[in-house]
Design a protein around this motif. Structure first.
Motif, short mmCIF file in Angstrom:
data_model
loop_
_atom_site.label_atom_id
_atom_site.label_comp_id
_atom_site.label_asym_id
_atom_site.label_seq_id
_atom_site.Cartn_x
_atom_site.Cartn_y
_atom_site.Cartn_z
N VAL A 66 -31.89 -4.65 -22.98
CA VAL A 66 -32.81 -5.69 -23.43
C VAL A 66 -32.27 -6.37 -24.70
O VAL A 66 -32.30 -7.60 -24.81
CB VAL A 66 -34.22 -5.10 -23.67
CG1 VAL A 66 -35.12 -6.09 -24.40
CG2 VAL A 66 -34.84 -4.68 -22.36
N ARG A 67 -31.77 -5.58 -25.63
CA ARG A 67 -31.21 -6.15 -26.86
C ARG A 67 -29.98 -7.02 -26.57
O ARG A 67 -29.80 -8.08 -27.15
CB ARG A 67 -30.86 -5.04 -27.86
CG ARG A 67 -32.07 -4.41 -28.50
CD ARG A 67 -31.68 -3.51 -29.67
NE ARG A 67 -30.77 -2.42 -29.29
CZ ARG A 67 -31.16 -1.25 -28.80
NH1 ARG A 67 -32.44 -1.00 -28.63
NH2 ARG A 67 -30.28 -0.33 -28.50
N THR A 68 -29.16 -6.58 -25.64
CA THR A 68 -27.97 -7.35 -25.27
C THR A 68 -28.36 -8.68 -24.63
O THR A 68 -27.80 -9.73 -24.96
CB THR A 68 -27.07 -6.53 -24.30
OG1 THR A 68 -26.76 -5.29 -24.91
CG2 THR A 68 -25.81 -7.27 -23.96
N LEU A 69 -29.33 -8.63 -23.71
CA LEU A 69 -29.79 -9.86 -23.06
C LEU A 69 -30.42 -10.81 -24.08
O LEU A 69 -30.22 -12.02 -24.01
CB LEU A 69 -30.77 -9.54 -21.94
CG LEU A 69 -30.17 -8.86 -20.71
CD1 LEU A 69 -31.28 -8.48 -19.73
CD2 LEU A 69 -29.15 -9.75 -20.04
N ALA A 70 -31.18 -10.28 -25.02
CA ALA A 70 -31.79 -11.11 -26.06
C ALA A 70 -30.71 -11.76 -26.93
O ALA A 70 -30.83 -12.94 -27.31
CB ALA A 70 -32.74 -10.28 -26.91
N ALA A 71 -29.67 -11.01 -27.25
CA ALA A 71 -28.58 -11.56 -28.07
C ALA A 71 -27.86 -12.66 -27.31
O ALA A 71 -27.50 -13.70 -27.89
CB ALA A 71 -27.61 -10.45 -28.45
N LEU A 72 -27.62 -12.48 -26.00
CA LEU A 72 -27.00 -13.52 -25.18
C LEU A 72 -27.86 -14.78 -25.14
O LEU A 72 -27.35 -15.91 -25.24
CB LEU A 72 -26.75 -13.01 -23.76
CG LEU A 72 -25.52 -12.13 -23.56
CD1 LEU A 72 -25.53 -11.51 -22.17
CD2 LEU A 72 -24.27 -12.96 -23.76
N ARG A 73 -29.17 -14.59 -24.97
CA ARG A 73 -30.09 -15.72 -24.94
C ARG A 73 -30.03 -16.48 -26.26
O ARG A 73 -29.91 -17.71 -26.28
CB ARG A 73 -31.52 -15.23 -24.67
CG ARG A 73 -32.54 -16.38 -24.61
CD ARG A 73 -33.96 -15.90 -24.73
NE ARG A 73 -34.11 -15.36 -26.08
CZ ARG A 73 -34.93 -14.37 -26.40
NH1 ARG A 73 -35.65 -13.78 -25.48
NH2 ARG A 73 -35.02 -13.94 -27.63
N ASP A 74 -30.08 -15.73 -27.37
CA ASP A 74 -30.02 -16.37 -28.70
C ASP A 74 -28.70 -17.11 -28.89
O ASP A 74 -28.67 -18.22 -29.43
CB ASP A 74 -30.20 -15.32 -29.81
CG ASP A 74 -31.60 -14.72 -29.81
OD1 ASP A 74 -32.52 -15.31 -29.18
OD2 ASP A 74 -31.77 -13.65 -30.44
N GLN A 75 -27.61 -16.53 -28.40
CA GLN A 75 -26.28 -17.14 -28.53
C GLN A 75 -26.22 -18.45 -27.73
O GLN A 75 -25.69 -19.47 -28.21
CB GLN A 75 -25.22 -16.16 -28.07
CG GLN A 75 -23.81 -16.61 -28.30
CD GLN A 75 -22.80 -15.58 -27.81
OE1 GLN A 75 -23.11 -14.74 -26.96
NE2 GLN A 75 -21.60 -15.64 -28.35
N LYS A 76 -26.78 -18.44 -26.51
CA LYS A 76 -26.76 -19.63 -25.68
C LYS A 76 -27.66 -20.72 -26.27
O LYS A 76 -27.35 -21.92 -26.20
CB LYS A 76 -27.21 -19.30 -24.26
CG LYS A 76 -26.13 -18.58 -23.48
CD LYS A 76 -26.55 -18.33 -22.05
CE LYS A 76 -25.43 -17.62 -21.32
NZ LYS A 76 -25.70 -17.44 -19.91
N GLN A 77 -28.78 -20.32 -26.86
CA GLN A 77 -29.69 -21.30 -27.49
C GLN A 77 -29.00 -21.96 -28.68
O GLN A 77 -29.16 -23.15 -28.91
CB GLN A 77 -31.01 -20.64 -27.91
CG GLN A 77 -31.94 -20.35 -26.75
CD GLN A 77 -33.20 -19.62 -27.19
OE1 GLN A 77 -33.32 -19.19 -28.34
NE2 GLN A 77 -34.13 -19.48 -26.26
N GLU A 78 -28.28 -21.17 -29.46
CA GLU A 78 -27.57 -21.71 -30.63
C GLU A 78 -26.46 -22.66 -30.17
O GLU A 78 -26.21 -23.69 -30.80
CB GLU A 78 -26.97 -20.58 -31.47
CG GLU A 78 -27.99 -19.81 -32.25
CD GLU A 78 -27.40 -18.63 -33.01
OE1 GLU A 78 -26.15 -18.53 -33.10
OE2 GLU A 78 -28.18 -17.81 -33.49
N ALA A 79 -25.77 -22.30 -29.09
CA ALA A 79 -24.68 -23.14 -28.59
C ALA A 79 -25.24 -24.46 -28.03
O ALA A 79 -24.60 -25.51 -28.13
CB ALA A 79 -23.90 -22.40 -27.52
N ALA A 80 -26.42 -24.41 -27.42
CA ALA A 80 -27.04 -25.60 -26.85
C ALA A 80 -27.56 -26.54 -27.94
O ALA A 80 -27.63 -27.76 -27.75
CB ALA A 80 -28.15 -25.21 -25.89
N ALA A 81 -27.94 -25.98 -29.06
CA ALA A 81 -28.52 -26.82 -30.13
C ALA A 81 -27.52 -27.53 -30.97
O ALA A 81 -26.42 -27.67 -30.93
CB ALA A 81 -29.38 -25.95 -31.04
#
Length: 167
Positions: A152-167
């Motif tokens: 769960v922590r890994t998936l959350a980190a990936l999500r946060d990373q993709k959101q930062e890259a998209a912004a």
């Protein structure tokens, strides 16, 4: 009926042999318990890898001399019922705890584990020990929870990373 010397020696040898193989020992007083109830207790004991013996106090003291269970010698006053746990250290304690719930006259005097005398009030100390299978199941559930949490922590980190890259 008096026992001959040879009979006493045989009892001491037999109890000593069982004591050497035991993982824990529980001493109880079963005065006033009906014979059919004691027969049921013995049957349950056999099913759970517990050997139950009624032995005269002097013979029990002699049989336990030189074993880790020698600390129980002071508890041999009055009728004594010995239960030797042969497969799991908590088996006899668990069995006697359940039996004492239904039988008012049944009283646990003391128990011993790894050479340590444990008073009857601390019966739960041994009775609540998990069996091998229970311990493995608990370990597996902890490991499963830990790995699921990491995922769960890994998936959350990936999500946060993709959101930062998209912004």
């Amino acid at each position: 009926m008096a026992l001959a010397l040879e009979g006493k020696k045989a009892i001491v040898a037999e109890v000593s042999e069982v004591a050497r193989d035991a993982l824990s020992v529980v001493v109880a007083d079963s005065r006033g318990v009906a014979v059919d109830k004691m027969t049921e207790l013995r049957k349950q004991a056999r099913e759970n890898g517990v050997q139950v013996r009624v032995v005269r106090n002097t013979l029990a003291r002699r049989a336990l001399t030189g074993t880790p269970w020698e600390c129980l010698n002071e508890t041999f006053v009055g009728p004594s019922l010995l239960a030797f746990s042969l497969e799991h250290p908590g088996a006899a304690a668990r069995l006697f705890k359940e039996f004492a719930k239904t039988e008012q006259n049944f009283e646990v005097k003391a128990l011993a584990y790894e050479g340590e005398l444990i008073p009857a009030e601390d019966l739960d100390r041994l009775a609540t020990l998990p069996t091998y299978d229970e311990a493995i199941a608990k370990l597996m559930s902890v490991m499963k929870e830990a790995s699921a949490g990491k995922l769960v922590r890994t998936l959350a980190a990936l999500r946060d990373q993709k959101q930062e890259a998209a912004a």
